[in-house]
Design an enzyme around this catalytic site. Structure first.
Site, PDB file in Angstrom:
ATOM      1  N   LYS A 113       0.804  -1.029  -0.088  1.00  0.00           N
ATOM      2  CA  LYS A 113       0.046  -0.027  -0.026  1.00  0.00           C
ATOM      3  C   LYS A 113       0.939   1.271  -0.046  1.00  0.00           C
ATOM      4  CE  LYS A 113       1.037   1.397   4.388  1.00  0.00           C
ATOM      5  NZ  LYS A 113       1.698   2.752   4.725  1.00  0.00           N
ATOM      6  N   ASP A 170      -1.916  -0.620  10.722  1.00  0.00           N
ATOM      7  CA  ASP A 170      -2.135  -0.714   9.440  1.00  0.00           C
ATOM      8  C   ASP A 170      -2.228  -2.042   8.776  1.00  0.00           C
ATOM      9  OD1 ASP A 170       0.551  -1.166   9.212  1.00  0.00           O
ATOM     10  OD2 ASP A 170       1.292   0.599   7.863  1.00  0.00           O
TER      11      ASP A 170
END
Ligand code: C5P
Length: 335
Positions: free
Chosen positions: A9, A135
């Site tokens: 990401k 995350d």
């Protein structure tokens, strides 16, 4: 053992808010999954324990590995015994701001569900993921994702159109907790007026989120659908740029740049180089050291990446992955 891709990401924007009593910082961020990936294979054998296999010596094999942590939690949640073998095929940078360790852990969870023939609820998976790190949960959503709280509260945003990116990970290790501490120092040293402005900038995103996340999302969907928003030059041509410009206009730049660039000037230089190479937008991802540039086309991105590699930078061209592409590549139905 069939291996499953474990995608990276980037953060398209990241605002840091107040330090909370638990030591974490309030965040507002937009995550975007990318086509770049590691691969993870999981097997459950007779016996007990968790074994991590990885050819990259920088990846820990012990209980500090995020894959280990999540496998331990999943086995306990499922109440099933067995020896878990996790194979990590590493391509992504280790500790690079691309969430590789977090993604690896989430894919381990998904692979374990398959191997054990169990189905945890999405709520339970999100809870386990958030326990392992802020995350991880984004990788249970995929595509374009809004992150609130300490980054672990995730909301699926309408996917941005395909982004053509160049990703560069300079060989410097930026420690995330240290970067947060620097941010606290920076904010505490700001003159009261400036500090109020920093607070206001964050409050703007807070209002958009905690008060009415749903309103904001509705507004966002509408803008994504109708194209250029007011204020963006009409006929600026490139529709693909519009939602991104919109994100930028709402004030979600990456606050980490203010503390990471002074300490690592070479990272600022890479951002400038990406811009000189034609990036429409370039930024640090998370606390770094990864930076990315958004280019107008796949050709422009690959030309820029080639030129940067020739100049000695670890640059690769890639694209964003929509939520559908993300789940379909993993061979799993989206949640
Ligand atoms: O959740 P994660 O393990 O990724 O966080 C690593 C460290 O980064 C935390 O221990 C904390 O020091 C810092 N952090 C923070 N605020 C966040 C996320 C992380 O201060 N929102």
């Amino acid at each position: 053992m069939t291996s499953i891709p474990s995608f990276a990401k980037i953060n398209l924007g990241l605002r840091i808010g107040a330090r909370r009593p638990d030591g974490f910082h309030e965040l507002r961020t937009v995550y975007q999954t990318l086509a770049l990936h590691d691969r993870i294979a999981v097997d459950v054998q007779p016996g007990s324990g968790i074994e991590i296999r990885c050819a990259d010596p920088r990846v820990p094999r012990d209980e500090t590995n995020t894959c280990y942590k999540i496998a331990d939690r999943v086995m306990k949640a499922a109440g099933i015994g067995g020896k878990v073998v996790i194979e990590i095929e590493k391509h992504l940078p280790v500790q690079g701001g691309m969430g590789a360790a977090s993604s690896n852990a989430v894919v381990t969870l998904l692979a374990l569900e398959r191997a054990l023939r169990i189905q945890l609820s999405q709520a339970e998976k999100l809870r386990i993921a958030a326990e392992v790190g802020s995350d991880l949960p984004l990788f249970l959503v995929g595509g374009t994702v809004l992150g609130l709280g300490r980054g672990e509260q995730v909301y699926a945003l309408p996917d941005l159109p395909a982004l053509h990116l160049v990703v560069v990970t300079p060989p410097v290790g930026v420690a995330t907790p240290k970067a947060f501490a620097r941010w606290d120092e920076l904010v505490s040293q700001e003159p009261a007026e400036e500090r109020q402005l920093t607070g206001l900038r964050f409050a703007r995103t807070i209002n958009r989120s905690s008060e009415s996340v749903l309103d904001w999302l509705a507004e966002y969907v509408q803008q994504a659908e109708i194209g250029p928003a007011a204020g963006v030059p009409a006929g600026g041509g490139d529709r693909a740029e519009t939602p991104l410009l919109d994100l930028v206009r709402t004030g979600i730049e990456n606050d980490f740049e203010r503390v990471v660039f002074p300490e690592y000037p070479e990272l600022r230089e890479v951002r400038e180089l990406l811009q000189r190479e034609g990036a429409k937008w370039a930024s640090l991802s998370g606390s770094g050291s990864t930076l990315y540039g958004v280019f107008a086309s796949a050709d422009e991105a690959s030309t820029a990446a080639e030129r940067m590699r020739a100049a000695g930078y670890a640059a690769v061209a890639t694209t964003s992955l929509t939520r559908r592409e993300y789940w379909s590549a993993m061979g799993t139905a989206p949640p």
